[in-house]
Design a protein around this motif. Structure first.
Motif, short mmCIF file in Angstrom:
data_model
loop_
_atom_site.label_atom_id
_atom_site.label_comp_id
_atom_site.label_asym_id
_atom_site.label_seq_id
_atom_site.Cartn_x
_atom_site.Cartn_y
_atom_site.Cartn_z
N ASP A 42 16.23 0.67 -2.00
CA ASP A 42 16.96 0.30 -0.79
C ASP A 42 16.02 -0.30 0.27
O ASP A 42 16.39 -1.28 0.95
CB ASP A 42 17.66 1.53 -0.20
N ILE A 43 14.84 0.29 0.42
CA ILE A 43 13.87 -0.24 1.38
C ILE A 43 13.43 -1.64 0.99
O ILE A 43 13.36 -2.55 1.84
CB ILE A 43 12.65 0.70 1.48
N LEU A 44 13.15 -1.84 -0.29
CA LEU A 44 12.72 -3.15 -0.75
C LEU A 44 13.82 -4.19 -0.56
O LEU A 44 13.55 -5.34 -0.23
CB LEU A 44 12.28 -3.08 -2.21
N ASP A 45 15.08 -3.78 -0.77
CA ASP A 45 16.20 -4.70 -0.53
C ASP A 45 16.31 -5.05 0.95
O ASP A 45 16.57 -6.22 1.30
CB ASP A 45 17.51 -4.06 -1.00
N THR A 46 16.10 -4.07 1.82
CA THR A 46 16.21 -4.31 3.27
C THR A 46 15.22 -5.38 3.72
O THR A 46 15.55 -6.25 4.53
CB THR A 46 15.94 -3.01 4.04
N PHE A 47 14.00 -5.32 3.17
CA PHE A 47 12.95 -6.25 3.61
C PHE A 47 12.74 -7.39 2.61
O PHE A 47 11.75 -8.12 2.71
CB PHE A 47 11.65 -5.49 3.84
N ASP A 48 13.67 -7.52 1.64
CA ASP A 48 13.63 -8.62 0.67
C ASP A 48 12.29 -8.67 -0.07
O ASP A 48 11.64 -9.72 -0.16
CB ASP A 48 13.91 -9.95 1.37
N GLN A 49 11.88 -7.51 -0.61
CA GLN A 49 10.63 -7.40 -1.35
C GLN A 49 10.90 -7.19 -2.83
O GLN A 49 11.94 -6.65 -3.21
CB GLN A 49 9.80 -6.22 -0.81
N SER A 50 9.96 -7.59 -3.69
CA SER A 50 10.10 -7.40 -5.13
C SER A 50 9.77 -5.96 -5.52
O SER A 50 9.23 -5.19 -4.72
CB SER A 50 9.17 -8.35 -5.88
N ALA A 51 10.08 -5.61 -6.77
CA ALA A 51 9.82 -4.26 -7.25
C ALA A 51 8.33 -3.92 -7.19
O ALA A 51 7.95 -2.77 -6.98
CB ALA A 51 10.34 -4.09 -8.67
N GLY A 55 4.50 -0.38 -5.12
CA GLY A 55 3.15 0.17 -5.28
C GLY A 55 2.39 0.27 -3.98
O GLY A 55 1.95 1.35 -3.58
N PRO A 56 2.21 -0.85 -3.24
CA PRO A 56 1.51 -0.77 -1.96
C PRO A 56 2.19 0.15 -0.95
O PRO A 56 1.52 0.81 -0.16
CB PRO A 56 1.51 -2.23 -1.47
N LEU A 57 3.52 0.19 -0.97
CA LEU A 57 4.24 1.03 -0.02
C LEU A 57 3.95 2.50 -0.27
O LEU A 57 3.71 3.27 0.66
CB LEU A 57 5.74 0.77 -0.11
N VAL A 58 3.96 2.93 -1.53
CA VAL A 58 3.65 4.32 -1.88
C VAL A 58 2.18 4.60 -1.63
O VAL A 58 1.81 5.66 -1.08
CB VAL A 58 4.04 4.61 -3.34
N ALA A 59 1.32 3.66 -2.02
CA ALA A 59 -0.13 3.88 -1.91
C ALA A 59 -0.60 3.97 -0.47
O ALA A 59 -1.60 4.63 -0.18
CB ALA A 59 -0.88 2.75 -2.62
N ALA A 60 0.12 3.33 0.46
CA ALA A 60 -0.32 3.32 1.86
C ALA A 60 -0.45 4.72 2.44
O ALA A 60 -1.35 4.98 3.26
CB ALA A 60 0.67 2.51 2.71
N ALA A 61 0.39 5.64 2.01
CA ALA A 61 0.33 7.01 2.52
C ALA A 61 -0.73 7.85 1.82
O ALA A 61 -1.07 8.94 2.29
CB ALA A 61 1.69 7.69 2.40
N SER A 62 -1.25 7.36 0.71
CA SER A 62 -2.27 8.10 -0.04
C SER A 62 -3.69 7.64 0.28
O SER A 62 -4.64 8.41 0.21
CB SER A 62 -2.03 7.95 -1.55
N LEU A 63 -3.83 6.36 0.65
CA LEU A 63 -5.14 5.77 0.86
C LEU A 63 -6.01 6.52 1.87
O LEU A 63 -7.19 6.78 1.60
CB LEU A 63 -4.98 4.30 1.28
N PRO A 64 -5.50 6.92 3.05
CA PRO A 64 -6.37 7.60 4.01
C PRO A 64 -6.98 8.90 3.49
O PRO A 64 -8.08 9.28 3.88
CB PRO A 64 -5.43 7.88 5.20
N GLY A 65 -6.26 9.57 2.61
CA GLY A 65 -6.75 10.85 2.11
C GLY A 65 -8.02 10.74 1.28
O GLY A 65 -8.77 11.71 1.16
N ILE A 66 -8.27 9.56 0.70
CA ILE A 66 -9.48 9.39 -0.09
C ILE A 66 -10.71 9.67 0.77
O ILE A 66 -11.67 10.32 0.34
CB ILE A 66 -9.55 7.96 -0.66
#
Length: 402
Positions: A42-51, A55-66
């Protein structure tokens, strides 16, 4: 002689009192990606993004923890769990609520990055609190039950967010991140009697943690932990929603339900981890759990009917229920008590690396070959983990610290 960061274990009554906080922190920590998982299409449809943008959307919340998880662990060892944990929860809650009002995809990725800053220390600090208040078999039991609470959360949170999105919108569903602010107030109150910690020179602290991280057993848990979190967040949380959408045409509510199915078997294992460890060694518990993971992902990738999909997700849950808490318990037991927070946080930092790399690789493979190929890759990686457990050092020596 330099001072250490050691403080005596807290009385058992205090340990029981801190358990609700541990569970609240754990649930808050897993929200970053579990809440958003069924909302991805649904989020990708809202912003007209591909499947592949999942990946980057999920990874963005994990990256700082490294990078931040080890720093947060060092800070908690030096200045105490209370101020560090409370600050993390406040940042998480504020950043999470901002995701509901983002105007474009770039802003959403940015707010999720800030969300990751707040969540970077949550899971490890929850586990460290168990280590501070419990020892021996009781510690193993509560780490297992905390993992069970985590998996129940992984069931309830995506189910709830999916249903809310179904009836309202994904923006309303993301307001659930505000739970972090409630957890912050609770943490500040529960930990008000935390013992004062004495600090040692930073150089000595770094050297001690470095020595601990290089031990074969802890190094093995770090290696497999990184791989495991890459599988969880790359294969399951990133590829599964697309798999359910494209092959089974499920709506966000049903996607949330299916993503929650592994929690049934995982929670069953987690709540009984202490009993399981009485009859099977940690080495074989880990190896068998990795085999269940491999089998489950093969079933999911091959599934064309719902019953096979459910069998695969239940097998996946059986593996997860034993794998992660056992890795955490081994790392914590091997860590010197004065460096426990930093060692566990460094372990989580590498896990966050897996959380970041996994979705990125899964997104690439998802765009190139589809979700089934992602699940086959996850099964192969799980089989490699099982081999490491069988031939590696875990379970071949007695833990050196409690």
């Amino acid at each position: 002689m330099s001072q250490t960061l050691w403080c005596a274990p807290v009385q058992r009554s205090s340990g029981r009192r801190v358990l609700p906080l541990v569970f609240a922190v754990t649930l808050t920590g897993i929200m970053a990606n579990s809440l958003v998982s069924p909302l991805l299409p649904d989020i990708l449809d809202t912003f007209d993004q591909s499947a592949g943008s999942a990946g980057p959307l999920v990874a963005a919340a994990s990256l700082p923890g490294i990078f931040l998880a080890p720093i947060i662990g060092f800070a908690a060892d030096r200045w105490g769990r209370r101020p560090v944990l409370t600050l993390c929860l406040i940042v998480f809650g504020l950043a999470g609520v901002l995701t509901a009002v983002t105007a474009n995809f770039a802003m959403l990725v940015a707010t999720r990055f800030l969300l990751g800053v707040g969540s970077a220390g949550l899971i490890n600090l929850g586990v460290v609190l168990i280590g501070d208040h419990f020892e021996g078999e009781e510690r193993t039991t509560w780490i297992g039950r905390n993992a069970a609470i985590l998996t129940i959360g992984l069931a309830i949170i995506p189910l709830a967010s999916g249903v809310i999105a179904e009836f309202f919108s994904w923006r309303i569903a993301t307001l659930g991140y505000g739970f972090g602010l409630l957890s912050a107030a609770y943490a500040w109150n529960v930990l008000r009697d935390e013992p004062v910690r004495t600090s040692q020179p930073l150089k000595s602290q770094l050297a001690g943690v470095g020595t601990a991280m290089r031990t074969p057993i802890i190094a093995t848990t770090v290696t497999v932990g990184t791989l495991s979190f890459a599988i969880i967040f790359g294969v399951f949380l990133t590829a599964m929603p697309d798999h359910l959408d494209t092959r089974f045409a499920m709506s966000s509510g049903w996607r949330g339900f299916m993503i929650s199915v592994p929690a049934l078997s995982s929670a069953l294992v987690g709540f009984n981890l202490g009993r399981i460890r009485r009859v099977i060694s940690v080495r074989w518990a880990l190896a068998i759990s990795a085999c269940f993971w491999a089998m489950g992902m093969m079933f999911i990738g091959w599934a064309h009917v719902l019953v096979v999909l459910i069998i695969g997700t239940l097998c996946y849950g059986l593996g997860e229920g034993a794998l992660i808490p056992n890795l955490q318990e081994v790392a914590m037991s091997e860590a010197p008590q004065e460096h426990r927070g930093a060692v566990v946080a460094t372990w989580v930092g590498f896990a966050r690396l897996g959380q970041t790399i996994g979705p990125l690789l899964a997104g690439l493979l998802l765009s190139a070959s589809g979700a089934p190929a992602v699940f086959i890759a996850g099964a192969i990686a799980s089989a490699c983990a099982a081999l490491i457990f069988i031939v590696g050092p875990i379970g071949r020596s007695t833990p050196t610290a409690t």
